[in-house]
Design a protein around this motif. Structure first.
Motif, PDB file in Angstrom:
ATOM      1  N   VAL A  47      58.132  -0.003  20.439  1.00 29.20           N
ATOM      2  CA  VAL A  47      57.781   1.412  20.308  1.00 29.20           C
ATOM      3  C   VAL A  47      57.284   1.725  18.903  1.00 29.20           C
ATOM      4  O   VAL A  47      56.279   2.432  18.713  1.00 29.20           O
ATOM      5  CB  VAL A  47      58.994   2.308  20.660  1.00 29.20           C
ATOM      6  CG1 VAL A  47      58.752   3.761  20.235  1.00 29.20           C
ATOM      7  CG2 VAL A  47      59.295   2.234  22.152  1.00 29.20           C
ATOM      8  N   ARG A  51      53.729   3.135  17.621  1.00 36.05           N
ATOM      9  CA  ARG A  51      53.643   4.387  16.853  1.00 36.05           C
ATOM     10  C   ARG A  51      52.674   4.207  15.677  1.00 36.05           C
ATOM     11  O   ARG A  51      51.844   5.082  15.390  1.00 36.05           O
ATOM     12  CB  ARG A  51      55.039   4.777  16.350  1.00 36.05           C
ATOM     13  CG  ARG A  51      55.306   6.262  16.367  1.00 36.05           C
ATOM     14  CD  ARG A  51      56.682   6.581  15.810  1.00 36.05           C
ATOM     15  NE  ARG A  51      57.772   6.253  16.710  1.00 36.05           N
ATOM     16  CZ  ARG A  51      58.157   7.009  17.728  1.00 36.05           C
ATOM     17  NH1 ARG A  51      57.522   8.120  17.998  1.00 36.05           N
ATOM     18  NH2 ARG A  51      59.163   6.642  18.499  1.00 36.05           N
ATOM     19  N   VAL A  54      48.955   3.903  16.991  1.00 37.64           N
ATOM     20  CA  VAL A  54      48.366   5.196  17.348  1.00 37.64           C
ATOM     21  C   VAL A  54      48.028   5.996  16.094  1.00 37.64           C
ATOM     22  O   VAL A  54      46.949   6.587  15.979  1.00 37.64           O
ATOM     23  CB  VAL A  54      49.319   5.997  18.260  1.00 37.64           C
ATOM     24  CG1 VAL A  54      48.766   7.402  18.519  1.00 37.64           C
ATOM     25  CG2 VAL A  54      49.543   5.270  19.583  1.00 37.64           C
ATOM     26  N   PHE A  67      55.566  10.563  21.420  1.00 38.57           N
ATOM     27  CA  PHE A  67      55.027  10.050  22.681  1.00 38.57           C
ATOM     28  C   PHE A  67      55.340  11.017  23.820  1.00 38.57           C
ATOM     29  O   PHE A  67      56.436  11.568  23.921  1.00 38.57           O
ATOM     30  CB  PHE A  67      55.586   8.662  22.978  1.00 38.57           C
ATOM     31  CG  PHE A  67      55.030   7.607  22.067  1.00 38.57           C
ATOM     32  CD1 PHE A  67      53.683   7.296  22.087  1.00 38.57           C
ATOM     33  CD2 PHE A  67      55.860   6.932  21.169  1.00 38.57           C
ATOM     34  CE1 PHE A  67      53.158   6.325  21.236  1.00 38.57           C
ATOM     35  CE2 PHE A  67      55.349   5.963  20.323  1.00 38.57           C
ATOM     36  CZ  PHE A  67      53.994   5.662  20.347  1.00 38.57           C
ATOM     37  N   THR A  68      54.338  11.208  24.678  1.00 36.61           N
ATOM     38  CA  THR A  68      54.432  12.130  25.807  1.00 36.61           C
ATOM     39  C   THR A  68      53.910  11.422  27.055  1.00 36.61           C
ATOM     40  O   THR A  68      53.555  10.241  27.017  1.00 36.61           O
ATOM     41  CB  THR A  68      53.587  13.389  25.556  1.00 36.61           C
ATOM     42  OG1 THR A  68      52.185  13.030  25.559  1.00 36.61           O
ATOM     43  CG2 THR A  68      53.932  14.038  24.214  1.00 36.61           C
ATOM     44  N   SER A  74      51.167  17.001  25.945  1.00 38.07           N
ATOM     45  CA  SER A  74      50.983  17.185  24.507  1.00 38.07           C
ATOM     46  C   SER A  74      50.448  18.583  24.201  1.00 38.07           C
ATOM     47  O   SER A  74      50.913  19.258  23.272  1.00 38.07           O
ATOM     48  CB  SER A  74      50.023  16.129  23.949  1.00 38.07           C
ATOM     49  OG  SER A  74      50.545  14.831  24.106  1.00 38.07           O
ATOM     50  N   ILE A 210      50.890   8.107  30.016  1.00 36.19           N
ATOM     51  CA  ILE A 210      51.307   7.980  28.623  1.00 36.19           C
ATOM     52  C   ILE A 210      50.284   8.682  27.725  1.00 36.19           C
ATOM     53  O   ILE A 210      49.086   8.673  27.989  1.00 36.19           O
ATOM     54  CB  ILE A 210      51.477   6.498  28.204  1.00 36.19           C
ATOM     55  CG1 ILE A 210      52.071   6.375  26.810  1.00 36.19           C
ATOM     56  CG2 ILE A 210      50.150   5.755  28.313  1.00 36.19           C
ATOM     57  CD1 ILE A 210      53.462   6.937  26.679  1.00 36.19           C
ATOM     58  N   ALA A 212      50.200  11.005  23.560  1.00 35.58           N
ATOM     59  CA  ALA A 212      50.888  11.267  22.297  1.00 35.58           C
ATOM     60  C   ALA A 212      50.484  12.618  21.756  1.00 35.58           C
ATOM     61  O   ALA A 212      49.413  13.153  22.081  1.00 35.58           O
ATOM     62  CB  ALA A 212      50.574  10.174  21.280  1.00 35.58           C
ATOM     63  N   GLU A 235      62.591  11.332  20.606  1.00 34.65           N
ATOM     64  CA  GLU A 235      61.389  11.779  19.894  1.00 34.65           C
ATOM     65  C   GLU A 235      61.685  12.972  18.988  1.00 34.65           C
ATOM     66  O   GLU A 235      61.071  14.033  19.074  1.00 34.65           O
ATOM     67  CB  GLU A 235      60.254  12.093  20.873  1.00 34.65           C
ATOM     68  CG  GLU A 235      59.723  10.872  21.607  1.00 34.65           C
ATOM     69  CD  GLU A 235      59.188   9.791  20.681  1.00 34.65           C
ATOM     70  OE1 GLU A 235      57.991   9.768  20.422  1.00 34.65           O
ATOM     71  OE2 GLU A 235      60.009   8.967  20.199  1.00 34.65           O
ATOM     72  N   LEU A 243      62.344   6.662  26.689  1.00 33.49           N
ATOM     73  CA  LEU A 243      60.988   6.273  26.322  1.00 33.49           C
ATOM     74  C   LEU A 243      60.434   5.223  27.286  1.00 33.49           C
ATOM     75  O   LEU A 243      61.119   4.262  27.625  1.00 33.49           O
ATOM     76  CB  LEU A 243      60.975   5.711  24.895  1.00 33.49           C
ATOM     77  CG  LEU A 243      61.278   6.717  23.781  1.00 33.49           C
ATOM     78  CD1 LEU A 243      61.354   6.008  22.438  1.00 33.49           C
ATOM     79  CD2 LEU A 243      60.239   7.815  23.737  1.00 33.49           C
ATOM     80  N   ILE A 248      54.128   2.906  26.371  1.00 36.39           N
ATOM     81  CA  ILE A 248      53.940   3.203  24.952  1.00 36.39           C
ATOM     82  C   ILE A 248      53.296   2.023  24.236  1.00 36.39           C
ATOM     83  O   ILE A 248      52.330   2.180  23.470  1.00 36.39           O
ATOM     84  CB  ILE A 248      55.283   3.576  24.307  1.00 36.39           C
ATOM     85  CG1 ILE A 248      55.729   4.965  24.788  1.00 36.39           C
ATOM     86  CG2 ILE A 248      55.205   3.537  22.781  1.00 36.39           C
ATOM     87  CD1 ILE A 248      57.149   5.328  24.400  1.00 36.39           C
TER      88      ILE A 248
END
Length: 374
Positions: A47, A51, A54, A67-68, A74, A210, A212, A235, A243, A248
């Motif tokens: 993860v 992160r 991204v 993350f969404t 988002s 997925i 963000a 988060e 998660l 992700i």
């Protein structure tokens, strides 16, 4: 075989991404919240790598990534998450444009029903947000400006640099829906004046489900967002729930691969788009929007109904006549209506969208199908 030309609706998952997702589903399947054994530690590591991947695309810090499930969630967190803060400080004015995706317009409309004031910016016939209207609309109580980066129907690139300049001395938070551009056409998203950026994985060769939200700090202060649902505290308490580590990690790897290939892909799709325009010029095609991303072409052929054309072209190319999220409603495009187009042009509008791996477009078959409709 039908050639897929609907990349704005969704993209295929890159093979490398699919392999990673599968591995994390079947071999390294730990819960990132489980810190008492190596399975959980491994998931947590995956993860955090994602992160950083991204964040790197827009020079953000990895701790600014939430993350969404996708850009729709988002957008909702970015917009509805400001409600509590806005009501507390008495600033309840929002500015957005008339051509935003429904995932932005609908949560804003919800806040409007709760007593917020909303200004919907006009757009030019070219599909660009009217920045003079934005300048005139800014008020002391403006809490949020939400402007997309690339329009999902026309591909028009919005003047984010000008928007950022206009907001340079204002405290309003700036949210950008970057579902159609993140990674593939990221130019301008690195501007530190943009506070919130929505990302959709399945628009950039990652799996569906997925996305963000980038929550840039101002100095050391993060945007004052409150969660819109509760349970678990993941988060940073903003987006609860276990998660989805495989998805992700897939998003992270997709971001890295897209970043590595973006220049090559932009050159490739630019050529495809140019050749497509040459092919349809025979029919007096009108291009809808200007200053557009090379990934999207929206056009109208006078006398050709888009629904009839899409049916006629089945088995040749897969295309659409607007947003996949609202295609079942058969209502006129709110984007093209806002651009001032007449009914005939709107009813003829077709969206073609390309990808980095699009090959061998059957131009002769396409033009023959159009001729049969005239």
């Amino acid at each position: 075989m039908t050639v897929y030309l609907d990349y704005s609706a969704t993209t295929p998952v890159l093979p490398e991404v699919a392999d990673l997702v599968y591995k994390l589903m079947t071999e390294e399947y730990g819960n990132a919240g489980s810190r008492t054994h190596e399975y959980g530690v491994s998931a947590k590591r995956a993860v955090e790598i994602a992160r950083a991947q991204v964040a790197a695309l827009v020079n953000a810090d990895k701790n600014e990534i939430i993350f969404t499930s996708g850009a729709t969630e988002s957008n909702n967190i970015a917009i509805l998450g400001l409600r509590e803060f806005a009501e507390k400080i008495g600033k309840k004015h929002i500015i957005t444009s008339k051509i935003e995706h429904k995932a932005v317009l609908e949560p804003i409309a919800y806040l409007e029903r709760l007593g917020f004031s909303v200004t919907y910016l006009n757009v030019t016939p070219e599909g660009k947000v009217d920045t003079e209207h934005l300048k005139a609309s800014l008020r002391d109580d403006t809490i949020l400006v939400s402007i997309m980066h690339v329009n999902n129907e026309t591909g028009t690139i919005q003047p984010l640099n000008k928007v950022c300049q206009l907001l340079a001395g204002h405290e309003a938070y700036l949210h950008v829906d970057a579902a159609q551009s993140y990674g593939k056409f990221p130019f301008g998203l690195e501007d530190p004046r943009i506070d919130l950026i929505s990302v959709s994985g399945h628009k950039l060769y990652a799996p569906k489900g997925i996305g963000a939200l980038i929550t840039r700090r101002r100095g050391f202060i993060k945007p004052p967002l409150s969660p819109i649902y509760f349970g678990g505290g993941q988060e940073k308490g903003l987006r609860p729930g276990t998660l989805a580590t495989p998805l992700i990690a897939g998003l992270g790897l997709a971001c890295e691969l897209v970043s590595e290939n973006k220049d090559k892909w932009i050159k490739h799709v630019s050529a495809l788009k140019e050749n497509f325009i040459i092919a349809i010029n025979e029919f007096g095609a009108q291009i809808n929007g200007s200053d557009t991303t090379p990934y999207i072409l929206n056009f109208s052929i006078p006398g050709v109904n888009s629904e009839a054309a899409i049916v006629k072209l089945k088995g040749v190319i897969a295309i659409s006549n607007g947003s996949a999220c609202t295609s079942s409603s058969y209502t006129p495009s709110h984007v093209l209506v806002s651009m001032g187009y007449d009914t005939a042009r709107i009813q003829s509008a077709i969206r073609v969208s390309f990808g980095g791996y699009t090959q061998d477009i059957p131009y002769d078959e396409i033009t023959n199908k159009f001729r049969s409709l005239l």
